[in-house]
Design a protein around this motif. Sequence first.
Motif, short mmCIF file in Angstrom:
data_model
loop_
_atom_site.label_atom_id
_atom_site.label_comp_id
_atom_site.label_asym_id
_atom_site.label_seq_id
_atom_site.Cartn_x
_atom_site.Cartn_y
_atom_site.Cartn_z
N ARG A 86 0.86 -1.19 0.00
CA ARG A 86 0.00 0.00 0.00
C ARG A 86 0.89 1.24 0.00
O ARG A 86 1.82 1.36 0.81
CB ARG A 86 -0.93 0.01 1.21
N ASN A 88 0.91 5.29 0.38
CA ASN A 88 0.15 6.45 0.83
C ASN A 88 0.48 7.65 -0.06
O ASN A 88 1.65 8.00 -0.25
CB ASN A 88 0.48 6.77 2.29
N PRO A 93 0.80 12.51 6.71
CA PRO A 93 -0.49 11.90 7.04
C PRO A 93 -0.83 11.93 8.52
O PRO A 93 -1.99 11.74 8.91
CB PRO A 93 -0.33 10.46 6.54
N LEU A 154 -9.46 5.25 1.60
CA LEU A 154 -9.18 6.30 2.58
C LEU A 154 -9.29 5.66 3.95
O LEU A 154 -10.31 5.04 4.28
CB LEU A 154 -10.19 7.45 2.45
N ARG A 155 -8.23 5.80 4.75
CA ARG A 155 -8.22 5.23 6.10
C ARG A 155 -7.77 6.29 7.08
O ARG A 155 -7.06 7.23 6.72
CB ARG A 155 -7.25 4.04 6.19
N GLY A 156 -8.15 6.12 8.32
CA GLY A 156 -7.71 7.02 9.36
C GLY A 156 -8.51 6.79 10.63
O GLY A 156 -9.13 5.73 10.81
N GLU A 204 -12.40 3.12 7.37
CA GLU A 204 -11.83 2.76 6.08
C GLU A 204 -12.93 2.89 5.04
O GLU A 204 -14.01 2.30 5.17
CB GLU A 204 -11.28 1.33 6.09
N THR A 237 -3.64 10.08 11.74
CA THR A 237 -3.09 8.94 10.98
C THR A 237 -3.90 8.67 9.71
O THR A 237 -4.46 7.58 9.55
CB THR A 237 -3.02 7.67 11.86
N GLU A 239 -4.70 8.13 5.69
CA GLU A 239 -4.06 7.41 4.58
C GLU A 239 -5.00 7.41 3.37
O GLU A 239 -6.12 6.94 3.46
CB GLU A 239 -3.77 5.96 5.00
N LEU A 240 -4.54 7.98 2.28
CA LEU A 240 -5.20 7.83 0.98
C LEU A 240 -4.22 7.02 0.15
O LEU A 240 -3.21 7.53 -0.31
CB LEU A 240 -5.48 9.18 0.33
N SER A 241 -4.52 5.73 -0.02
CA SER A 241 -3.49 4.84 -0.55
C SER A 241 -4.01 3.94 -1.66
O SER A 241 -5.22 3.71 -1.79
CB SER A 241 -2.92 3.97 0.58
#
Length: 252
Positions: A86, A88, A93, A154-156, A204, A237, A239-241
Amino acid sequence: MNVRVLLLVAVLANTSCTDFGELEAESMMDPGYSDPEGPPPPACTDTDNDGVCNADDNCPTAPNPDQVDDDGDGTGNACNNCALVRINLLVNPGFDLGELGWVSNVTSIINGLVAGITPDTLPGVAQLGGVVGLLDVLEQNEIRIPIEGEDLVLRGKYRIQPGVLPLGSLDRVRILLVANDGRILDELLEVTSALPAQDWVDFEVPVINAHAGELVSLVFRSSLEAPLLATTFFFDTLELSVLGCQPVPELP
């Protein structure tokens, strides 16, 4: 009856169907023979003998009959000297103070990138809402969505600190994917004051990668119906991955 005709009849009478087949086969071996249907097409070149012609093989030097190409770069996994990981796309981030990456319209020292509020957070967090302003904007620009990448997510994590809201009012923060000309391409996440106040919540969100190759912005935008003592939203934290190919160093 003519003697030649009699001789022909006698020859035919003693010739079986098998003999005709042999005669035909012999005639086809004759260099002067021409098949009315034309010669068979030449066999394609298949260097790795995996049943896929070189012209159509995404890895012609290593057998891969399944033609799997996990990172979508046009080269099969069998020829990718890389690990699928993955990647980012975001700078900073973790919203660390003093680092580049994020731009905010918030002039107050309270909102924007602030110091961590709990021991388990990184040195900085993103803060929107609270007691300052009706519309906070925090954004990161010039994010290039890879053409070859896939499985964009997109996660965080977020945390909500309740405010004092008039009955029926709602505070919210939306995370948007925005084009360079300002068009909203996608609303990725909405966090509202109607959600229960609790410790950090992981999220997520799958993103439809319909904008591969484009430059986009990731934008946090708050909308507060209570101008004072409104809900405060924290993010960390992020993450756009995408799944991408990370080269594996060759052994000496």
